[in-house]
Design a protein around this motif. Structure first.
Motif, PDB file in Angstrom:
ATOM      1  N   THR A 144       0.832  -1.197   0.000  1.00 55.77           N
ATOM      2  CA  THR A 144       0.000   0.000   0.000  1.00 55.77           C
ATOM      3  C   THR A 144       0.873   1.255   0.000  1.00 55.77           C
ATOM      4  O   THR A 144       2.095   1.196   0.161  1.00 55.77           O
ATOM      5  CB  THR A 144      -0.918   0.042   1.224  1.00 55.77           C
ATOM      6  N   SER A 146       1.102   3.415   2.311  1.00 63.80           N
ATOM      7  CA  SER A 146       1.782   3.492   3.602  1.00 63.80           C
ATOM      8  C   SER A 146       2.986   2.566   3.651  1.00 63.80           C
ATOM      9  O   SER A 146       4.058   2.941   4.146  1.00 63.80           O
ATOM     10  CB  SER A 146       0.809   3.146   4.737  1.00 63.80           C
ATOM     11  N   THR A 198      -1.654   4.718   9.458  1.00 60.51           N
ATOM     12  CA  THR A 198      -1.186   4.767   8.073  1.00 60.51           C
ATOM     13  C   THR A 198      -0.102   5.825   7.943  1.00 60.51           C
ATOM     14  O   THR A 198       0.079   6.663   8.827  1.00 60.51           O
ATOM     15  CB  THR A 198      -2.346   5.084   7.113  1.00 60.51           C
ATOM     16  N   GLY A 216      -0.663   0.120   8.432  1.00 57.63           N
ATOM     17  CA  GLY A 216      -0.694   0.725   7.104  1.00 57.63           C
ATOM     18  C   GLY A 216      -1.662   0.078   6.139  1.00 57.63           C
ATOM     19  O   GLY A 216      -1.460   0.138   4.922  1.00 57.63           O
ATOM     20  N   GLU A 217      -2.749  -0.511   6.652  1.00 58.43           N
ATOM     21  CA  GLU A 217      -3.732  -1.289   5.896  1.00 58.43           C
ATOM     22  C   GLU A 217      -3.150  -2.656   5.533  1.00 58.43           C
ATOM     23  O   GLU A 217      -1.941  -2.828   5.444  1.00 58.43           O
ATOM     24  CB  GLU A 217      -4.234  -0.555   4.656  1.00 58.43           C
TER      25      GLU A 217
END
Length: 326
Positions: A144, A146, A198, A216-217
């Motif tokens: 991702t 992040s 994030t 961060g997902e």
């Protein structure tokens, strides 16, 4: 747990809830310090073109190797070879101020190759070694925004990092990668994600301690080679809606999920009950990778849940650095 707190996080308490120990399950050593020769496990299904070889690198680390018309290709998932001491599975739990270290000598000793490195989320036990491995292998790294920002802050080559969000379906050399939106474990008495948060927009300052590496997902990945599909989840949770049509041959299923409603039955239902289930993220990573894996306490519960939900599935436990061919 909020970013920046100094309260220790016990992964044994958070991931498992209440679980029974699994001494000796499927021949896996629960303790021991002697270096041993990893075995190779063969699936009974016929395998085309040499098959797909999956090697467990401990925690949620996996090496997926296979042959194509252009040579051997390798996909790594969450490779973490350094395994610095955190006390994560101890009664006290992990100290959020544990310094981040990358043992390049240990990483070099394993001489991993990679065409792609897939990052499921940004926690220290999934992403810390990836920047160095990216530099060493030249692999394309998926994560991702992040994850990419944190890896850039750790020195990863920016031109090798690819931002994905879930939903991408990538055509590669003899294989495909489907990126799936997923969820991290939500555990403990208040069903919380450890080290949440994030890092959007731009790289943060260089992470120094493990709490700097936030979730961060979370993503899952389906890697497909011919008629063999391997799906991996970095945490003991998932989004059923994002698994529509995902029918893998092999499911890499993390132990834990004690706070998630019907975690294992719902997951296997969503995946169409794959024929082979390999447990992942079940070892205490305070011990080196060249020692036998030590169950942190979730393996037996996972085995029982898989057997109850998919009695026809093979549940095969690999030890550190062991390989199965499918």
């Amino acid at each position: 747990m909020a970013q920046g707190t100094n309260r220790a996080v016990s992964r044994r308490r958070l991931l498992a809830g209440s679980v029974a120990g699994a001494a000796g399950l499927a021949g896996v050593a629960a303790a021991g310090s002697a270096t041993r020769t990893p075995r190779t496990v063969s699936d009974t299904r016929p395998a085309a073109a040499g098959g797909v070889r999956l090697r467990w690198l401990g925690n949620n680390g996996w090496e997926i190797r296979f042959d194509t018309s252009n040579g051997t290709r390798t996909v790594l998932i969450d490779p973490w070879l350094t395994r610095f001491h955190t006390g994560t599975y101890s009664t006290a739990g992990a100290d959020p101020n544990t310094p981040i270290t990358v043992d390049t000598a240990t990483i070099d000793r394993y001489a991993l190759k990679a065409d792609h490195i897939l990052v499921t989320h940004g926690h220290y036990d999934h992403m810390t070694d990836v920047p160095y491995l990216a530099s060493r292998t030249g692999a394309t790294v998926l994560g991702t925004e992040s994850h990419v920002n944190m890896m850039r802050a750790l020195g990863a080559p920016a031109d090798q990092l690819s931002v994905v969000r879930g939903g991408e379906y990538l055509e590669c050399d003899g294989y495909t990668i489907r990126v799936l939106r997923s969820l991290h474990s939500m555990t403990g008495p208040r069903a919380q994600v450890p080290f949440p948060g994030t890092r959007p927009g731009a790289p943060p300052r260089r992470p120094r301690v493990i709490s700097d590496l936030v979730e961060g997902e979370t993503l899952a990945y389906l890697v497909t080679v011919g008629d063999v599909g391997v799906v991996d989840f970095g945490g003991s949770n998932f989004s059923a809606a994002d698994l529509a049509g995902v029918r893998p041959t092999v499911a890499l299923v993390p132990a834990g999920g004690g706070s998630i409603h019907s975690y294992v039955p719902r997951l296997l239902d969503a995946l169409g009950h794959p024929g082979l289930v390999l447990p992942t993220h079940w070892d205490d990573f305070d011990y080196p990778l060249d020692q036998p894996a030590r169950d942190w306490g979730g393996l037996s519960t996972l085995h029982s849940a898989v057997t109850a939900a998919s009695p026809d599935a093979r549940f095969t436990v690999l030890d550190h650095l062991e390989t199965i061919t499918v």
